[in-house]
Design a protein around this motif. Structure first.
Motif, PDB file in Angstrom:
ATOM      1  N   LEU A  19      30.425  -4.243  17.624  1.00  0.00           N
ATOM      2  CA  LEU A  19      29.918  -3.124  16.841  1.00  0.00           C
ATOM      3  C   LEU A  19      30.665  -3.013  15.506  1.00  0.00           C
ATOM      4  CD1 LEU A  19      27.989  -0.746  16.776  1.00  0.00           C
ATOM      5  CD2 LEU A  19      29.657   0.589  18.069  1.00  0.00           C
ATOM      6  N   LEU A  20      31.972  -3.161  15.549  1.00  0.00           N
ATOM      7  CA  LEU A  20      32.754  -3.106  14.313  1.00  0.00           C
ATOM      8  C   LEU A  20      32.466  -4.302  13.410  1.00  0.00           C
ATOM      9  CD1 LEU A  20      36.213  -1.680  15.394  1.00  0.00           C
ATOM     10  CD2 LEU A  20      34.733  -0.799  13.612  1.00  0.00           C
ATOM     11  N   THR A  21      32.203  -5.454  14.015  1.00  0.00           N
ATOM     12  CA  THR A  21      31.833  -6.623  13.220  1.00  0.00           C
ATOM     13  C   THR A  21      30.544  -6.364  12.447  1.00  0.00           C
ATOM     14  OG1 THR A  21      32.905  -8.112  14.804  1.00  0.00           O
ATOM     15  CG2 THR A  21      31.286  -9.085  13.313  1.00  0.00           C
ATOM     16  N   ARG A  22      29.588  -5.728  13.104  1.00  0.00           N
ATOM     17  CA  ARG A  22      28.342  -5.360  12.417  1.00  0.00           C
ATOM     18  C   ARG A  22      28.621  -4.381  11.285  1.00  0.00           C
ATOM     19  NH1 ARG A  22      24.875  -3.169  17.188  1.00  0.00           N
ATOM     20  NH2 ARG A  22      23.615  -2.376  15.476  1.00  0.00           N
ATOM     21  N   ALA A  23      29.547  -3.457  11.516  1.00  0.00           N
ATOM     22  CA  ALA A  23      29.881  -2.481  10.479  1.00  0.00           C
ATOM     23  C   ALA A  23      30.544  -3.166   9.287  1.00  0.00           C
ATOM     24  CB  ALA A  23      30.805  -1.416  11.051  1.00  0.00           C
ATOM     25  N   VAL A  24      31.390  -4.154   9.579  1.00  0.00           N
ATOM     26  CA  VAL A  24      32.058  -4.904   8.501  1.00  0.00           C
ATOM     27  C   VAL A  24      31.025  -5.644   7.650  1.00  0.00           C
ATOM     28  CG1 VAL A  24      33.584  -6.856   8.005  1.00  0.00           C
ATOM     29  CG2 VAL A  24      34.251  -5.153   9.714  1.00  0.00           C
ATOM     30  N   ASN A  25      30.026  -6.215   8.301  1.00  0.00           N
ATOM     31  CA  ASN A  25      29.026  -7.036   7.604  1.00  0.00           C
ATOM     32  C   ASN A  25      27.866  -6.226   7.040  1.00  0.00           C
ATOM     33  OD1 ASN A  25      30.475  -9.360   8.265  1.00  0.00           O
ATOM     34  ND2 ASN A  25      29.409  -9.580  10.232  1.00  0.00           N
ATOM     35  N   ALA A  26      27.844  -4.913   7.343  1.00  0.00           N
ATOM     36  CA  ALA A  26      26.728  -4.089   6.882  1.00  0.00           C
ATOM     37  C   ALA A  26      26.739  -3.973   5.366  1.00  0.00           C
ATOM     38  CB  ALA A  26      26.810  -2.695   7.508  1.00  0.00           C
ATOM     39  N   LYS A  27      25.566  -4.012   4.786  1.00  0.00           N
ATOM     40  CA  LYS A  27      25.448  -3.863   3.339  1.00  0.00           C
ATOM     41  C   LYS A  27      25.452  -2.385   2.986  1.00  0.00           C
ATOM     42  CE  LYS A  27      22.759  -8.115   2.727  1.00  0.00           C
ATOM     43  NZ  LYS A  27      21.485  -8.689   2.241  1.00  0.00           N
TER      44      LYS A  27
END
Length: 456
Positions: free
Chosen positions: A92-100
């Motif tokens: 979930l945090l990885t997705r947040a890091v990669n979110a535009k």
């Protein structure tokens, strides 16, 4: 990187804080900073400030209830369930890091993290769980106060008006009386915000009085919420009169519509359904009762606080709303205690099959299980679902079946083993305790056999 998050589950007891802890641990492992606001049973803690939001790259909302997202206008928002955060906080945090970053205006704010095809289903579930989350404190307070009333005043406490026991008993009955209207009000609130509370509560109150009860209040809550949305969409007043909408037009018109719907459309079918269901449950005895207990037990362990678990719990809670002893609630509670207790016992029986961290977590499950907090089993089920979930479902089904077969009843909807010492709370107490012991041993034994050693 800095992130902010909100966690909230229907009961505000376990999932809320487990999801927060999982996010915090994952952030430390990844070298990021995160502040998590928990919206639990004790209120909102660790409140996010404007400064926190200004510094955050993204917002993570791990919630099973409706959360006000107006603070996050223009920000990137990733929205998932608490269970998703507990299972895979790192992902979930990885997705947040990669979110535009979002360039949307406040009115166009978007959320990420939910497949579009599941939006409607998730929305309906969240609205229902929001209503349930506000209802549960009334159920718990009412049940425990009624139990204490019996403890101080005896089984006929209601025949002694003005006594200490009768006062507690009456306060509990008052809390129960508000349970159904509150459910309707906050389902509508989840859908339409504050304007939904009045028609939702009125619809729930009518449901409580016309026999359509809990199910009628559910339907009323959804009807009220979407009625308010329709009024806001289709009734347009000149700017000079728009101030009348929230204080006059919406409350009066939506409440009138709900009154008509509850009397002429919703009330009779729901009342008939409730009457038929009550007659069916009353007819159950012996083997049939045990079968119902088995089904309820398996439901309680299936997702440990998720939709299926909450459906069984809400069914049980509704059965004690009248203040009468309930065999259904007894089976639900005893079944919900089994998963964490069984896992705790299994970590003691077969230490080689659990890591040191899991064995330490197993110790906490003793207290969680005895307190009827099923969610303590989630980390173990998430790590090894194919072995853990069937194992705990078997034991919970055994416990529920034994409880129903012996006709054990309870008059409180929560509290676990700690309420069993209160006089008159549980009938057939010895078989009830045996059901808990048997279910725990069965699940622990099965789990200990099927689990693989840590080295494998």
């Amino acid at each position: 990187m800095k992130f902010v998050a909100i966690t909230s589950c229907p009961t505000g007891i376990a999932h809320t804080y487990m999801a927060a802890e999982a996010l915090q641990v994952a952030a430390r492992e990844m070298g990021h900073d995160i502040k998590v606001e928990t919206q639990g049973s004790v209120g909102v803690e660790n409140v996010l400030t404007p400064e926190d939001l200004a510094q955050a790259k993204a917002v993570i909302i791990a919630a099973d209830t409706s959360v006000d997202k107006s603070r996050f206008a223009g920000m990137t928002v990733i929205e998932v369930s608490t269970k998703d955060a507990i299972k895979d906080a790192l992902g979930l945090l990885t997705r947040a890091v990669n979110a535009k970053g979002s360039s949307k205006s406040p009115a166009d704010q978007v959320t990420q993290g939910k497949p579009e095809g599941k939006e409607t289903k998730t929305g309906v579930y969240k609205h229902l769980m929001t209503g349930v989350s506000y209802m549960i404190p009334f159920v718990v307070a009412g049940g425990l106060l009624i139990a204490l009333g019996f403890a101080f005043g005896g089984i006929y406490v209601y025949e002694v008006p003005g006594s200490f026991g009768e006062t507690l008993f009456s306060a509990g009955k008052a809390a129960f009386a508000l349970m159904v209207p509150v459910l309707g009000a906050y389902i509508a609130f989840s859908i339409a915000d504050r304007p939904g509370i009045v028609p939702g509560m009125i619809g729930g109150l009518i449901a409580a009085n016309n026999g359509s009860g809990f199910l009628g209040a559910m339907v009323a809550g959804f009807a009220a919420g979407y009625t308010v949305l329709a009024i806001k969409k289709f009734i347009k007043l000149p700017k000079s009169l728009q101030g009348l909408m929230p204080i006059l037009i919406i409350p009066v018109l939506s409440t009138a519509i709900m009154g008509l719907l509850m009397v002429y459309v919703i009330g009779k079918p729901m009342t008939s359904f409730n009457t038929g269901l009550a007659a069916w449950l009353t007819s159950l005895s012996g083997t049939n009762a045990a079968l119902l207990g088995i089904i309820l037990g398996a439901m309680m362990a299936f997702d440990m606080g998720g939709p299926v678990n909450k459906a069984a719990y809400t069914f049980g809670a509704a059965s004690v709303a009248s203040g009468n002893p309930s065999a259904i609630m007894a089976a639900v509670m005893i079944s919900g205690m089994v998963p964490p207790l069984a896992i705790a016992l299994s970590t003691v029986m077969t230490k080689t099959k659990y890591t040191l961290e899991e064995r330490e977590a197993g110790k906490a499950n003793w207290a969680l299980g005895l307190s009827f907090i099923t969610e303590g089993a989630i980390p173990f089920a998430a790590a090894d679902p194919l072995r853990v979930m069937p194992s705990i479902m078997i034991g919970s089904a055994v416990a529920g079946g034994i409880s129903m077969a012996f006709g054990s009843t309870i008059i409180v909807p929560h509290g676990g083993i700690w309420v069993l010492a209160i006089p008159h709370v549980v009938t057939n107490l010895v078989p009830y305790i045996l059901a808990l012991v048997a279910g725990t041993i069965v699940s622990a034994s099965v789990l200990s056999v099927v689990k693989k050693p840590v080295s494998e």
